[in-house]
Design a protein around this motif. Structure first.
Motif, PDB file in Angstrom:
ATOM      1  N   ALA A  17       0.843  -1.194   0.000  1.00  0.00           N
ATOM      2  CA  ALA A  17       0.000   0.000   0.000  1.00  0.00           C
ATOM      3  C   ALA A  17       0.880   1.246   0.000  1.00  0.00           C
ATOM      4  CB  ALA A  17      -0.916  -0.007   1.212  1.00  0.00           C
ATOM      5  N   PRO A  18       0.536   2.265  -0.778  1.00  0.00           N
ATOM      6  CA  PRO A  18       1.367   3.478  -0.863  1.00  0.00           C
ATOM      7  C   PRO A  18       1.594   4.164   0.479  1.00  0.00           C
ATOM      8  CG  PRO A  18      -0.303   3.460  -2.594  1.00  0.00           C
ATOM      9  CD  PRO A  18      -0.624   2.333  -1.674  1.00  0.00           C
ATOM     10  N   GLY A  19       0.638   4.079   1.387  1.00  0.00           N
ATOM     11  CA  GLY A  19       0.750   4.806   2.645  1.00  0.00           C
ATOM     12  C   GLY A  19       1.458   4.051   3.746  1.00  0.00           C
ATOM     13  N   ARG A  20       2.082   2.934   3.429  1.00  0.00           N
ATOM     14  CA  ARG A  20       2.745   2.159   4.480  1.00  0.00           C
ATOM     15  C   ARG A  20       3.868   2.976   5.110  1.00  0.00           C
ATOM     16  NH1 ARG A  20       2.806  -2.641   6.558  1.00  0.00           N
ATOM     17  NH2 ARG A  20       4.700  -3.219   7.681  1.00  0.00           N
ATOM     18  N   ARG A  21       3.900   3.048   6.467  1.00  0.00           N
ATOM     19  CA  ARG A  21       4.810   3.961   7.155  1.00  0.00           C
ATOM     20  C   ARG A  21       6.052   3.276   7.717  1.00  0.00           C
ATOM     21  NH1 ARG A  21       2.636   5.768  11.753  1.00  0.00           N
ATOM     22  NH2 ARG A  21       0.826   4.409  11.781  1.00  0.00           N
ATOM     23  N   GLY A  22       5.987   1.981   7.974  1.00  0.00           N
ATOM     24  CA  GLY A  22       7.101   1.309   8.627  1.00  0.00           C
ATOM     25  C   GLY A  22       8.250   1.023   7.687  1.00  0.00           C
ATOM     26  N   PRO A  23       9.459   0.788   8.227  1.00  0.00           N
ATOM     27  CA  PRO A  23      10.592   0.426   7.389  1.00  0.00           C
ATOM     28  C   PRO A  23      10.356  -0.919   6.702  1.00  0.00           C
ATOM     29  CG  PRO A  23      11.121   0.128   9.711  1.00  0.00           C
ATOM     30  CD  PRO A  23       9.809   0.829   9.663  1.00  0.00           C
ATOM     31  N   CYS A  24      10.860  -1.049   5.498  1.00  0.00           N
ATOM     32  CA  CYS A  24      10.692  -2.278   4.723  1.00  0.00           C
ATOM     33  C   CYS A  24      12.031  -2.675   4.139  1.00  0.00           C
ATOM     34  CB  CYS A  24       9.653  -2.082   3.623  1.00  0.00           C
ATOM     35  SG  CYS A  24       9.442  -3.533   2.567  1.00  0.00           S
ATOM     36  N   VAL A  25      12.461  -3.909   4.395  1.00  0.00           N
ATOM     37  CA  VAL A  25      13.703  -4.428   3.829  1.00  0.00           C
ATOM     38  C   VAL A  25      13.394  -5.771   3.172  1.00  0.00           C
ATOM     39  CG1 VAL A  25      15.131  -3.272   5.556  1.00  0.00           C
ATOM     40  CG2 VAL A  25      14.329  -5.606   5.984  1.00  0.00           C
ATOM     41  N   THR A  26      14.314  -6.246   2.368  1.00  0.00           N
ATOM     42  CA  THR A  26      14.133  -7.526   1.682  1.00  0.00           C
ATOM     43  C   THR A  26      15.263  -8.474   2.064  1.00  0.00           C
ATOM     44  OG1 THR A  26      15.347  -6.792  -0.284  1.00  0.00           O
ATOM     45  CG2 THR A  26      12.960  -6.445  -0.260  1.00  0.00           C
ATOM     46  N   ALA A  27      14.976  -9.764   1.945  1.00  0.00           N
ATOM     47  CA  ALA A  27      15.962 -10.806   2.220  1.00  0.00           C
ATOM     48  C   ALA A  27      15.754 -11.921   1.218  1.00  0.00           C
ATOM     49  CB  ALA A  27      15.833 -11.317   3.650  1.00  0.00           C
ATOM     50  N   GLU A  28      16.826 -12.576   0.818  1.00  0.00           N
ATOM     51  CA  GLU A  28      16.741 -13.518  -0.296  1.00  0.00           C
ATOM     52  C   GLU A  28      16.030 -14.814   0.049  1.00  0.00           C
ATOM     53  OE1 GLU A  28      20.643 -14.496  -1.593  1.00  0.00           O
ATOM     54  OE2 GLU A  28      21.304 -15.298   0.343  1.00  0.00           O
ATOM     55  N   ASP A  29      16.005 -15.195   1.321  1.00  0.00           N
ATOM     56  CA  ASP A  29      15.354 -16.441   1.711  1.00  0.00           C
ATOM     57  C   ASP A  29      14.878 -16.314   3.152  1.00  0.00           C
ATOM     58  OD1 ASP A  29      17.557 -17.039   3.471  1.00  0.00           O
ATOM     59  OD2 ASP A  29      18.658 -17.790   1.748  1.00  0.00           O
ATOM     60  N   PRO A  30      14.013 -17.234   3.601  1.00  0.00           N
ATOM     61  CA  PRO A  30      13.467 -17.124   4.959  1.00  0.00           C
ATOM     62  C   PRO A  30      14.517 -17.115   6.057  1.00  0.00           C
ATOM     63  CG  PRO A  30      12.071 -18.556   3.651  1.00  0.00           C
ATOM     64  CD  PRO A  30      13.284 -18.265   2.807  1.00  0.00           C
ATOM     65  N   ARG A  31      15.580 -17.878   5.902  1.00  0.00           N
ATOM     66  CA  ARG A  31      16.602 -17.901   6.952  1.00  0.00           C
ATOM     67  C   ARG A  31      17.210 -16.512   7.149  1.00  0.00           C
ATOM     68  NH1 ARG A  31      19.616 -21.682   9.591  1.00  0.00           N
ATOM     69  NH2 ARG A  31      18.671 -23.348   8.349  1.00  0.00           N
ATOM     70  N   SER A  32      17.615 -15.887   6.057  1.00  0.00           N
ATOM     71  CA  SER A  32      18.208 -14.557   6.175  1.00  0.00           C
ATOM     72  C   SER A  32      17.157 -13.530   6.586  1.00  0.00           C
ATOM     73  CB  SER A  32      18.875 -14.150   4.863  1.00  0.00           C
ATOM     74  OG  SER A  32      17.975 -14.208   3.776  1.00  0.00           O
TER      75      SER A  32
END
Length: 447
Positions: free
Chosen positions: A396-411
């Motif tokens: 959603a465009p209004g999302r306020r929290g930080p967002c990061v990505t990780a390549e797999d569930p473990r990481s």
């Protein structure tokens, strides 16, 4: 053929090396059962279909049937960590060796007769083959997607249960409650006993239209022939007690060990389905005390499952696992997730770890939860999983929290642990495959 070979072959089924359309591979399931000598003809019991709540309903039903003293097989779908979880006797997954033996019988038959099927067809026929080997005739089966097109529908179990209908798998089932309801109710065949959970008006109308096309049905509906009430256990201990009334019996003080108000509905539907099996003569009525004891011990991993002392290297905290896979499911469990978030007053907010299949409504699934909570997007090992860029693009465009990505569930879990801090709460949701891979990372055994 050993178990690891079975797992490898199952993974390759998604590649469709024969190039056959989905419908052709679905049509091969009854042919495969015939080639196996019709193991399904020895089975009786219930098929559970619906958008949400199928697994929990099946778990309660297995407990209730086992309370009669009978051995009962079950076929949950999907599995969390290992394929053998899809075949259970009295709620316990079969061994790897048992799975390999039944799978080998099915695979040899597929190759000998040239009958390629979808993975769900292999799962269903392997279960039927194992139940024949084990001498188990009572079955609680869960449909994967849809109703009449689900491979488990070919087992022709005569008690059909519909837990509910919501918008999910719209590419396969249709983009409205009417179409999805019709697809699921289509599993009902002439002469069946039908148990309907609570449905939205649009879905109810569609269900009634399909049922009018069938003959010789018995139909029990929640809020009509089936009624239930729930209350706190009080001085009897923690948890909730549920009273369920069906046309056959009144069941009082049934413990509901699975958390969330939605589980009261699932328990009531399961008890009604077991009463329907008794009505059909498939089982005898369960004794009240044994029924209560069995229900109290019911577990269903991955659904609001709290790991209170989870460890990731030197991090220790809480991990809440929830397999909600659509907006309706997330909205249903959100109050319980928020309750866990408030439980110990940790200074940092919970951290969401999220993954989903590529056809999911990501913003709708996350909408019921606070938008300021940090979010870690990741991708599971499923061939249908959305990549992190796709997930990020659907936020959603209004999302306020930080967002990061990780390549797999473990990481992803390690990154989330850093954000949550020692003793924090990680909430893992969006995909049952993600829940399963998380359980493996945390060192939890399949159950």
């Amino acid at each position: 053929m050993d178990y690891s070979h079975c797992v490898d072959l199952l993974a390759k089924l998604h590649e469709n090396s024969h190039g056959l359309p989905r419908g052709a591979r679905q049509a091969n399931v009854p042919r495969l059962l015939k080639a196996l000598g019709h193991p399904e003809r020895e089975l009786r019991g219930m098929l559970v279909v619906g958008t949400n709540g199928k697994g929990s309903t099946c778990a309660f039903a297995v407990s209730a049937v086992a309370a009669t003293g009978a051995r009962v097989g079950s076929m949950p779908s999907p599995h969390l960590q290992e394929p053998r979880e899809r075949i259970r006797i009295d709620g316990v997954p079969i061994t790897r060796a048992e799975y390999a033996a039944a799978f080998a019988e099915v695979w040899r038959t597929i190759e000998r007769h040239g009958l390629p099927v979808l993975p769900q067809g292999v799962f269903a026929t392997t279960a039927a083959a194992h139940f024949r080997r084990a001498g188990v005739g009572l079955v609680v089966a869960e449909a994967s997607i849809g109703g009449s097109r689900a491979a488990a529908a070919e087992l022709d179990l005569d008690v059909k249960v519909v837990t509910g209908v919501g918008l999910d798998h719209t590419r396969l089932l249709g983009d409205s409650l009417t179409r999805i309801a019709r697809a699921k109710i289509a599993a009902v065949r002439d002469g069946d006993h039908v148990v309907l959970g609570r449905l939205a008006p649009e879905a109810t109308t569609a269900a009634e239209q399909v049922l009018r096309e069938r003959t010789g049905l018995s139909v029990w509906r929640v809020d009509h022939e089936i009624r239930y009430t729930a209350r706190a256990a009080g001085d009897r201990g923690p948890g909730t007690l549920v009273d369920v009334t069906t046309p056959r019996a009144v069941h009082r003080d049934l413990p509901c060990p699975l958390t969330g108000a939605h589980q009261h509905h699932n328990l009531a539907v399961a008890i009604a389905a077991v009463d329907a099996m008794a009505e059909r003569g498939h089982i005898r009525a369960p004794d009240g005390e044994r029924l209560r004891a069995r229900l109290a011990a019911t577990r269903w991993p991955g659904r609001l499952e709290l790991v209170p002392d989870a460890h990731l290297d030197d991090w220790t905290g809480r991990v809440l696992l929830e397999g909600a896979t659509n907006p309706q499911g997330t909205a249903t469990v959100a109050p319980e997730i928020l309750r866990h978030a408030r439980a110990d007053g940790h200074p940092r907010p919970p951290v969401l770890v999220f993954a989903a299949m590529d056809d999911k409504d990501v913003s709708g699934m996350l909408a019921p939860l606070p938008s300021h909570w940090p979010l870690v997007l990741t991708r599971t090992g499923s061939h249908q999983a959305a990549d992190t860029a796709t997930l990020h693009g659907r936020l959603a465009p209004g999302r306020r929290g930080p967002c990061v990505t990780a390549e797999d569930p473990r990481s992803a879990l390690h990154r989330a642990a850093e954000l949550a801090g020692p003793g924090g709460l990680l909430v893992v949701l969006g995909s049952l495959r993600l829940v399963g891979e998380t359980r493996t990372v945390l060192g939890l055994r399949p159950e």
